[in-house]
Design an enzyme around this catalytic site. Structure first.
Site, PDB file in Angstrom:
ATOM      1  N   GLY A 234       0.691  -1.417  -0.021  1.00  0.00           N
ATOM      2  CA  GLY A 234       0.050  -0.071  -0.094  1.00  0.00           C
ATOM      3  C   GLY A 234       0.705   1.224  -0.023  1.00  0.00           C
ATOM      4  N   SER A 235       0.414   2.426   0.776  1.00  0.00           N
ATOM      5  CA  SER A 235       0.883   3.671   0.588  1.00  0.00           C
ATOM      6  C   SER A 235       2.140   3.775   1.570  1.00  0.00           C
ATOM      7  CB  SER A 235      -0.131   4.637   0.582  1.00  0.00           C
ATOM      8  OG  SER A 235      -0.397   4.722   2.170  1.00  0.00           O
ATOM      9  N   GLY A 239       2.410   2.513   5.542  1.00  0.00           N
ATOM     10  CA  GLY A 239       3.566   1.760   5.993  1.00  0.00           C
ATOM     11  C   GLY A 239       4.398   2.594   7.133  1.00  0.00           C
ATOM     12  N   GLU A 257       5.919  -3.197   1.148  1.00  0.00           N
ATOM     13  CA  GLU A 257       5.802  -2.687  -0.281  1.00  0.00           C
ATOM     14  C   GLU A 257       4.953  -1.712  -0.340  1.00  0.00           C
ATOM     15  OE1 GLU A 257       5.356  -1.264  -3.567  1.00  0.00           O
ATOM     16  OE2 GLU A 257       3.968  -3.146  -3.837  1.00  0.00           O
ATOM     17  N   CYS A 291       1.753  -0.464  -8.673  1.00  0.00           N
ATOM     18  CA  CYS A 291       3.156   0.158  -7.886  1.00  0.00           C
ATOM     19  C   CYS A 291       4.251   0.556  -8.889  1.00  0.00           C
ATOM     20  CB  CYS A 291       3.469  -0.709  -6.578  1.00  0.00           C
ATOM     21  SG  CYS A 291       3.759  -2.236  -6.907  1.00  0.00           S
TER      22      CYS A 291
END
Length: 496
Positions: A234-235, A239, A257, A291
Site C-alpha cells: 500500500g502507501s 507503511g 511494499e 506500484c
C-alpha cells in the site's frame, strides 16, 4: 441504498477457525467501479473480538503445522493450488467487477496464482533444507515465525496477497488475511479454495483466516500481540503508521511494499516507437494503478519530439471501456476517492507543468463510472514540481527533457521512492554503464517499468520498501535460522 447486482453470490463474511461468520462490525459495500450505483454486496468490518479470535485460532493451528514435514505442507498446498486453478474464471471476472481491471489483465492475475506456487514449491525444497557447514560439528535449519498478518491491496487483490500467503504457509506459519475493502468478494473466493483444500486433506482450516474490513480492522490486526509478521502492500503513509505501531515490538517482522514514482529514461539512441509503446503500456496499464506504473519520463532532448509524437499516437488506443469487454485496455479507477484525487490533480494549475494531453474525467460506456483518460504533462523551467516526486496512482506521465545521461540519472533518482526504472537504448553497454547509479530495486532495459517476474526478487528502496523483497525471496521473511552446535568430541571448537 444502491440497488444490488442481480445474481450476485451471497456474502460470506469472515472465515475464522474454519467457519464463515457474517460479523458484527460496521457495514461497507463493494461496488463495480464501472457502475458504482450498483452494489455487489454488503459486508461487515471485523471487530476487535473477531480479529482476536482469528489470530488466536491461527496461532493455535500454527503450532502443529510447524511440526509437519515440508513434504506434507507441500502436498496440502498442491491441493490449494488445484482448488485455485478450478476458480480461475470466476476469480478473473470478480477481480474485473470489483476493482475495474480489464478482463484480459484480470485473467493474467488469476493465472499467476498457480505459477507462484510452482516457484514457491521449488524454492521451499531448496531453501528450507538444513545447512551443514563444512568442518563445523553442527548445522542450521529454519523455523517459522508464527502468524503472518497480510494486509492486501486493491489493485492486485489476490495475486499480491497470494505472494505472501503461499511462502508463509509452506514455511510452517499461519496467516490472517485482511483484504482491501474494495475487493472483499475476491478474498472470499480465494479463501473458499483454501477451505476446500483443507477439508480434502484433513488440514486445520484456521491456518488461513479471513477478516474483512477497512483500515481500522487492519490496525487492530497489526497491533495484535500474537502477530509475528506483517506483510503490507500500500502507501508510504500507511507503511509509516505500521512501523510506528510496531515500534514497541521490534521482534515483529514488517515486510512493506509501499509504491513507487517510477521513471523511464529514453536515451538519444533509443528507438522512439519501441520506447513509446512500452512507456504507454507501463503508464496506462491497470489505469496507472500499479506500484510499478511509469509516471515519469526523462527523454534526451535530441529524441524528445519523435518520442512524444509516438507516445501520443500509442495513447490513442487507450480509451475507456467496460472492464468485462474482451477488447478493453483502459478500465475505470478503482475507487471514488482515487477518481476524485486524479481529477483534482488534472484540474490544478501547477507551475512548471505544460499540458500536452489533458487528463481528468472522461466519458465511458456507463454514465456513472469512475472513468478517466491518460494525461501527459511536460516539465518546464529549472524547478521540478512536487508531483515529480509524489505518487498519484493514476494514468499520468510527467515528461522531462535533458541534455545528457548524467542529468537523466539525477532526475530519475529525484523521488522519495525507488521501485522501478527503465532505460531505453539500442546499446546494452550504455544500459550497463547507467544501471549501477540508478536507485531502484527493479531496473529494466527496453521494457516497461510495470511488470515483474515471480522468479526474481520484487521490492524497492527508500520509500518503496524496507528491504524485505517479495517474489522469489519471499521465504526469507517467513522463517528465522536456528544454529545448532553439536558435541565436538576431540575436535577443535570455535569459542566465539
Amino acid at each position: 441504498m444502491p440497488p444490488s447486482e442481480p445474481h450476485s453470490p451471497p456474502v460470506r463474511g469472515h472465515f475464522i477457525d474454519g467457519q464463515w461468520v457474517p460479523g458484527e462490525g460496521p457495514t461497507f459495500r463493494s461496488v463495480d467501479p464501472s457502475r458504482p450505483s450498483v452494489s455487489l454486496g454488503t459486508w461487515r468490518a471485523g471487530t476487535a473480538g473477531e480479529v482476536d479470535a482469528a489470530v488466536r485460532c491461527a496461532a493455535e493451528a500454527a503450532r502443529d503445522w510447524a511440526l509437519k514435514p515440508l513434504s506434507h505442507r507441500i502436498a496440502v498446498l498442491d491441493a490449494f493450488a488445484r482448488a485455485l486453478e478450478a476458480r480461475e474464471d470466476v476469480l478473473a471476472r470478480t477481480i474485473s467487477r470489483e476493482m475495474g481491471k480489464p478482463l484480459r489483465e484480470a485473467r493474467g492475475e488469476a493465472r499467476a496464482l498457480g505459477r507462484k506456487w510452482v516457484l514457491t514449491r521449488a524454492c521451499a525444497r531448496a531453501e528450507l533444507a538444513p545447512v551443514h557447514p563444512e568442518g563445523v560439528p553442527g548445522f542450521w535449519d529454519w523455523r517459522p515465525l508464527g502468524v503472518m498478518a497480510v494486509l492486501g491491496p486493491f489493485n492486485f487483490p489476490v495475486h499480491l496477497s497470494n505472494g505472501h500467503i503461499l511462502p508463509a504457509l509452506v514455511a510452517g506459519n499461519a496467516v490472517v488475511l485482511k483484504p482491501s475493502e474494495s475487493a472483499p468478494r475476491c478474498a472470499e473466493i480465494y479463501v473458499e479454495a483454501w477451505a476446500e483444500a483443507a477439508a480434502d486433506t484433513g488440514t486445520a482450516p484456521a491456518l488461513l483466516s479471513l477478516v474483512q474490513g477497512d483500515g481500522e480492522t487492519g490496525a487492530r490486526l497489526v497491533a495484535h500481540e500474537r502477530v509475528d509478521i506483517v506483510a503490507f502492500t500500500g502507501s508510504l503513509a500507511v507503511g509509516r503508521r505500521i512501523l510506528a505501531v510496531l515500534a514497541d515490538r521490534p521482534w515483529v517482522l514488517p515486510a512493506l511494499e509501499m509504491g513507487g514514482k517510477n521513471a523511464a529514461i529514453v536515451l538519444a539512441d533509443a528507438d522512439p516507437a519501441l520506447a513509446a509503446q512500452r512507456v504507454a503500456s507501463g503508464a496506462w496499464g491497470t489505469t496507472g494503478q500499479r506500484c510499478t506504473a511509469t509516471s515519469r519520463v526523462i527523454v534526451h532532448r535530441d529524441i524528445a519530439t519523435a518520442f512524444l509524437d509516438e507516445l501520443l499516437s500509442a495513447t490513442r488506443d487507450w480509451t475507456p471501456g467496460a472492464p468485462l469487454d474482451e477488447d478493453t485496455l483502459l478500465g475505470p479507477l478503482a475507487t471514488e476517492a482515487a477518481w476524485s484525487r486524479f481529477r483534482a490533480a488534472q484540474a490544478e494549475s501547477v507551475s512548471g507543468l505544460d499540458t500536452i494531453l489533458s487528463g481528468g474525467g472522461a466519458a465511458g460506456p456507463t454514465a456513472d463510472g469512475w472513468w478517466v483518460r491518460p494525461a501527459v504533462h511536460r516539465v518546464v523551467g529549472s524547478a521540478r514540481p512536487g508531483r515529480w516526486r509524489d505518487e498519484l496512482f493514476g494514468p499520468e506521465l510527467l515528461v522531462l527533457e535533458v541534455d545528457d545521461e548524467a542529468a537523466a540519472v539525477e532526475a530519475a533518482n529525484d523521488a522519495d521512492y525507488g521501485l522501478a526504472i527503465s532505460v531505453f537504448s539500442r546499446s546494452r553497454e550504455r544500459f550497463d554503464a547507467l544501471r549501477p547509479a540508478l536507485r531502484a530495486g527493479l531496473v529494466h532495459w527496453n521494457r516497461a517499468t510495470a511488470g515483474a517476474s515471480s522468479a526474481m526478487p520484487f521490492g524497492g528502496v527508500r520509500g518503496s520498501g524496507n528491504h524485505r523483497p517479495a517474489g522469489i525471496l519471499s521465504l526469507r521473511y517467513c522463517v528465522h535460522p536456528v544454529a545448532t552446535l553439536l558435541d565436538p568430541g576431540d575436535g577443535d571448537d570455535d569459542d566465539r
